[in-house]
Design a protein around this motif. Structure first.
Motif, short mmCIF file in Angstrom:
data_model
loop_
_atom_site.label_atom_id
_atom_site.label_comp_id
_atom_site.label_asym_id
_atom_site.label_seq_id
_atom_site.Cartn_x
_atom_site.Cartn_y
_atom_site.Cartn_z
N MET A 251 1.11 -1.01 -0.05
CA MET A 251 -0.10 0.27 0.15
C MET A 251 0.85 1.15 0.03
O MET A 251 2.08 1.16 0.79
CB MET A 251 -0.76 -0.24 1.21
CG MET A 251 -2.02 0.80 1.14
SD MET A 251 -2.98 -0.10 -0.05
CE MET A 251 -4.40 1.25 0.14
N ALA B 183 -3.43 5.73 -0.04
CA ALA B 183 -4.71 5.16 0.93
C ALA B 183 -5.24 6.33 1.36
O ALA B 183 -6.46 6.25 1.87
CB ALA B 183 -4.00 4.44 1.75
N LEU C 23 -8.81 6.98 0.40
CA LEU C 23 -9.85 6.18 1.03
C LEU C 23 -10.58 6.87 2.14
O LEU C 23 -11.70 6.47 2.21
CB LEU C 23 -9.28 4.97 1.81
CG LEU C 23 -8.79 4.01 0.62
CD1 LEU C 23 -8.15 2.87 1.37
CD2 LEU C 23 -9.80 3.26 -0.49
N GLN D 137 -12.58 2.70 10.81
CA GLN D 137 -13.74 2.05 10.05
C GLN D 137 -13.60 1.89 8.50
O GLN D 137 -13.74 0.66 7.91
CB GLN D 137 -14.99 2.69 10.32
CG GLN D 137 -15.56 2.74 12.00
CD GLN D 137 -16.89 3.72 12.06
OE1 GLN D 137 -17.14 4.44 11.41
NE2 GLN D 137 -17.12 3.62 13.21
N ARG D 138 -13.26 3.11 7.90
CA ARG D 138 -13.15 3.05 6.53
C ARG D 138 -11.89 2.11 6.11
O ARG D 138 -11.88 1.52 5.01
CB ARG D 138 -12.77 4.31 6.04
CG ARG D 138 -12.82 4.49 4.54
CD ARG D 138 -13.92 3.76 3.81
NE ARG D 138 -13.73 4.35 2.38
CZ ARG D 138 -13.80 3.32 1.39
NH1 ARG D 138 -14.78 2.28 1.80
NH2 ARG D 138 -13.66 3.39 0.20
N LEU D 139 -10.87 2.21 6.66
CA LEU D 139 -9.83 1.30 6.63
C LEU D 139 -9.83 -0.10 6.75
O LEU D 139 -9.84 -1.01 5.87
CB LEU D 139 -8.33 1.82 7.69
CG LEU D 139 -7.53 3.04 7.06
CD1 LEU D 139 -6.86 3.36 8.38
CD2 LEU D 139 -7.28 3.23 5.71
N ASN D 140 -10.63 -0.44 7.88
CA ASN D 140 -11.26 -1.63 8.02
C ASN D 140 -12.14 -2.31 7.04
O ASN D 140 -11.94 -3.43 6.35
CB ASN D 140 -11.65 -2.22 9.24
CG ASN D 140 -10.99 -1.97 10.29
OD1 ASN D 140 -10.99 -1.61 11.68
ND2 ASN D 140 -9.52 -2.23 10.18
N SER D 141 -13.00 -1.38 6.35
CA SER D 141 -13.93 -1.72 5.34
C SER D 141 -13.46 -2.12 4.11
O SER D 141 -13.99 -2.94 3.33
CB SER D 141 -14.86 -0.81 5.12
OG SER D 141 -14.39 0.38 4.30
N VAL D 142 -12.10 -1.70 4.01
CA VAL D 142 -11.43 -2.19 2.57
C VAL D 142 -10.26 -3.23 2.85
O VAL D 142 -9.40 -3.48 2.05
CB VAL D 142 -10.76 -0.94 1.66
CG1 VAL D 142 -12.04 -0.22 1.28
CG2 VAL D 142 -9.87 -0.17 2.49
N GLY D 143 -10.22 -3.67 4.07
CA GLY D 143 -9.29 -4.92 4.55
C GLY D 143 -7.90 -4.51 5.17
O GLY D 143 -6.97 -5.13 5.31
N ILE D 144 -7.81 -3.31 5.40
CA ILE D 144 -6.64 -2.73 5.82
C ILE D 144 -6.58 -3.02 7.33
O ILE D 144 -7.57 -2.38 8.34
CB ILE D 144 -6.53 -1.33 5.47
CG1 ILE D 144 -6.19 -1.03 4.19
CG2 ILE D 144 -4.86 -0.61 6.31
CD1 ILE D 144 -6.21 0.45 3.52
N THR D 145 -5.73 -3.46 8.03
CA THR D 145 -5.82 -3.63 9.34
C THR D 145 -4.59 -3.27 10.00
O THR D 145 -4.35 -3.47 11.32
CB THR D 145 -5.73 -5.23 9.79
OG1 THR D 145 -4.60 -5.91 9.10
CG2 THR D 145 -6.94 -5.86 9.14
#
Length: 78
Positions: free
Chosen positions: A1, A5, A8, A31-39
């Motif tokens: 990444m 980013a 996003l 929330q937005r980061l998690n929604s696209v799979g970023i942890t």
């Protein structure tokens, strides 16, 4: 990444475009980061102004990504 980013979460500048707006609803960022799979993230330009946002998210239990912070240092500043 890479630095793209930031798009996003609608921050188009490499620095916070509106830190006050982000601080009103900081939970939207993880929330937005998690929604696209970023942890996990690396904030390579962390500034003292942005640290309270991370603190608030962590304290409230809403920091749902692993975070590594690198302090921003401007060698031209004294």
């Amino acid at each position: 990444m890479n630095e793209d980013a930031r798009y996003l979460i609608d921050i188009h500048s490499m620095l916070y475009s509106d830190l006050e707006a982000v601080s009103k609803v900081p939970e939207r960022i993880p929330q937005r980061l998690n929604s696209v799979g970023i942890t996990a993230i690396l904030d390579a330009m962390a500034s003292a102004d942005g640290l309270p946002i991370y603190d608030e998210l962590s304290t409230s239990g809403k920091l749902t990504v692993r975070v590594t912070l690198a302090q921003f240092y401007d060698p031209r500043a004294r």
